[in-house]
Enzyme design. Sequence first.
Site, PDB file in Angstrom:
ATOM      1  N   LYS A  52      27.276  82.205  34.578  1.00 20.43           N
ATOM      2  CA  LYS A  52      27.338  81.059  33.669  1.00 20.43           C
ATOM      3  C   LYS A  52      28.583  81.166  32.779  1.00 20.43           C
ATOM      4  O   LYS A  52      29.301  80.183  32.563  1.00 20.43           O
ATOM      5  CB  LYS A  52      26.059  80.988  32.824  1.00 20.43           C
ATOM      6  CG  LYS A  52      24.851  80.540  33.635  1.00 20.43           C
ATOM      7  CD  LYS A  52      23.526  80.716  32.921  1.00 20.43           C
ATOM      8  CE  LYS A  52      22.373  80.434  33.894  1.00 20.43           C
ATOM      9  NZ  LYS A  52      21.045  80.706  33.356  1.00 20.43           N
ATOM     10  N   GLN A  96      18.222  83.537  28.366  1.00 18.52           N
ATOM     11  CA  GLN A  96      17.967  83.848  29.782  1.00 18.52           C
ATOM     12  C   GLN A  96      16.538  84.380  29.961  1.00 18.52           C
ATOM     13  O   GLN A  96      16.122  85.294  29.252  1.00 18.52           O
ATOM     14  CB  GLN A  96      19.007  84.875  30.280  1.00 18.52           C
ATOM     15  CG  GLN A  96      18.920  85.178  31.755  1.00 18.52           C
ATOM     16  CD  GLN A  96      19.229  83.955  32.629  1.00 18.52           C
ATOM     17  OE1 GLN A  96      20.202  83.254  32.407  1.00 18.52           O
ATOM     18  NE2 GLN A  96      18.387  83.698  33.609  1.00 18.52           N
ATOM     19  N   ASP A 119      19.262  73.910  28.469  1.00 21.65           N
ATOM     20  CA  ASP A 119      18.456  74.179  29.662  1.00 21.65           C
ATOM     21  C   ASP A 119      17.417  73.075  29.868  1.00 21.65           C
ATOM     22  O   ASP A 119      16.804  72.989  30.934  1.00 21.65           O
ATOM     23  CB  ASP A 119      17.709  75.517  29.524  1.00 21.65           C
ATOM     24  CG  ASP A 119      18.427  76.659  30.243  1.00 21.65           C
ATOM     25  OD1 ASP A 119      19.229  76.377  31.148  1.00 21.65           O
ATOM     26  OD2 ASP A 119      18.175  77.825  29.887  1.00 21.65           O
TER      27      ASP A 119
END
Length: 292
Positions: A52, A96, A119
């Site tokens: 990412k 994460q 997200d």
Amino acid sequence: MEIIDGKKISAQVKQEIADEVSRMANEGKKIPHLAAVLVGNDPASETYVASKVKACQAVGIKSSELRYSSDITEEQLLEVIDKLNADEDVDGFIVQLPLPKHISEENVLNRISPDKDVDGFHPCNVGRMVLGLPTFLPATPAGIVELLSRYNIETEGKHCVVVGRSNIVGTPMSVLMSRKAKHANCTVTMCHSRTQNLKEITLQADILIVAMGVPRFIKADMVKEGAVVVDVGIHRIPSDKTKSGWQLVGDVDFEHVAPKCAYITPVPGGVGPMTIVTLLKNTLLACSRKHA
Ligand code: NDP
């Protein structure tokens, strides 16, 4: 049969994002900034965060990585999130997953400001998605919609069967495909482990999207001739055909299913590369919204 090339499409979209970021910089606007929080040292999570960050760098988005050891308490992690929520320079951030067992993922995700939740996991953003309001869409399902639209695959009025109902893939996927919108408007059937006669249902699919987490589960006799098949699954399995001794496969038995399809995504190189693209798009959106 045409292969849906996720690598190619993700490169195109990344180039478009890079052009937009460079336009923002030339106009003296703020450059988008994505922060990634990593707890512990799970190798898969390390790899995901590294890719990412690398993708951000490639398109000119500023990124920062915040690493914490796995013994961080939930309270301490929530404080980190509060700081990121208040940080004017950070446009969006991700935590994460998975988190260590002693930390509630739900508490953590709910603490992220919906305005920075790139997200798209916060209940507010999930609700907005269901209502068809502008929001940060979840990475994998939005990446799949992007793939279908870039290949001009007709979705309106088609029967889309989604296998899997996870919160990150199957459920949002079925919502997106059923929306009254361009590149959607499908009649959707969602299947899961309690579905009876799965094969009867998958055989009806004009568009079959599989996110089960079971290697090569979908066989040729489960797929209609001329269907569009999207394989979300990704598994590393032992192989005697490769030098390394392993290979990546999806939830679909690609070799036997592909000849029956109008379009199919390969594994690797199909859905996977699109996931990061959505994250970049969401970060750009977070920044442009804040500084509009
Ligand atoms: P989950 O394990 O959270 O969900 C799997 C879903 O499949 C569940 O809803 C489950 O049903 C259903 N299922 C499992 N077995 C069967 C069966 N025999 N028949 C019908 N339904 C079944 O997985 P995820 O959604 O998180 O991920 C799915 C796959 O996609 C994994 O391989 C994962 O690695 C991959 N993935 C890939 C991404 C990418 O970017 N390429 C991103 C995210 C995931 P039930 O709810 O009843 O248990």
